[in-house]
Scaffold this motif. Structure first.
Motif, PDB file in Angstrom:
ATOM      1  N   THR A 191       0.832  -1.195   0.000  1.00 54.63           N
ATOM      2  CA  THR A 191       0.000   0.000   0.000  1.00 54.63           C
ATOM      3  C   THR A 191       0.867   1.246   0.000  1.00 54.63           C
ATOM      4  OG1 THR A 191      -0.139   0.001   2.420  1.00 54.63           O
ATOM      5  CG2 THR A 191      -1.889  -1.148   1.220  1.00 54.63           C
ATOM      6  N   HIS A 193       0.852   5.277   1.133  1.00 57.03           N
ATOM      7  CA  HIS A 193       0.156   6.285   1.919  1.00 57.03           C
ATOM      8  C   HIS A 193       0.865   7.625   1.742  1.00 57.03           C
ATOM      9  CE1 HIS A 193       3.356   4.936   4.664  1.00 57.03           C
ATOM     10  NE2 HIS A 193       3.342   6.160   5.116  1.00 57.03           N
ATOM     11  N   ASP A 195       1.479  11.293   3.616  1.00 60.43           N
ATOM     12  CA  ASP A 195       1.367  12.011   4.887  1.00 60.43           C
ATOM     13  C   ASP A 195       1.185  13.492   4.666  1.00 60.43           C
ATOM     14  OD1 ASP A 195       1.620   9.686   6.301  1.00 60.43           O
ATOM     15  OD2 ASP A 195       3.794   9.850   6.487  1.00 60.43           O
TER      16      ASP A 195
END
Length: 195
Positions: A191, A193, A195
């Motif tokens: 995955t 991500h 921030d």
């Protein structure tokens, strides 16, 4: 099936839904299979890094130990066998057992991460770390004085830098790759991500 058939609920609609369920189950199995393939990559990279390191150490101990340094690129790069009881690049020689415990800890952490591994770059990075850790751990277990306090064989000696080996190089490259992957938000499970 057309949109009109789906709207009025023809018998084929149930089959399509069953097929979608089967497809979802199949994609779950495919994801699990993909994870297994990534573990295979991790193990292959680790084995390759370990074997290259072990072979290089056996060769330099047999041919170069107790001899004058061999110039590879003039005085810029030489091969010179040194027994290192410390960490990578010669740091912390009085803490051999601590570094042995750290190496075992790294191996355990990598084994735990491997269970959810679906990312090829992470598999390569963890494989480099695992192979390097096993390479130096082998020296600490089997080389004198033994008992998890053995000296690691270092032999790559650039001018104005610490002497190191290929296991150290694999560890540093794996760690550098992990920093890059983390910076880009890619997790070991594949995955991404932000921030």
């Amino acid at each position: 099936m057309t949109e009109a058939e789906q709207a009025i609920g023809t018998p084929d609609a149930g089959k399509a839904e069953e097929g979608a369920g089967t497809s979802a189950a199949g994609s779950g199995e495919a994801a699990e299979g993909k994870g297994k393939r990534r573990v295979g990559v991790l193990l292959a990279v680790a084995a390759l890094a370990y074997l290259i390191d072990l072979t290089s150490k056996l060769a330099v101990v047999a041919k170069l130990e107790h001899h004058a340094p061999v110039e590879v690129i003039g005085s810029w790069l030489q091969f010179e066998v040194i027994r290192n009881r410390g960490a990578a690049f010669g740091f912390g020689e009085a803490m051999t057992i601590v570094f042995t415990v750290i190496a075992v800890g790294v191996i355990v952490v990598i084994a735990r991460l491997a269970r959810k591994l679906h990312s090829l770059p992470w598999a390569i990075a963890l494989g480099l770390l695992l192979g390097g850790a096993f390479g130096n751990l082998t020296d600490r277990i089997f080389r004198a004085p033994g008992d998890f306090q053995g000296a690691v064989v270092d032999f790559i000696a650039p001018s104005h830098f610490a002497v190191f080996n290929l296991a150290d190089s694999a560890i540093v490259c794996g760690g550098f790759l992990i920093v890059i992957l983390s910076f880009h938000g890619l997790d070991p499970d594949g995955t991404v991500h932000k921030d």
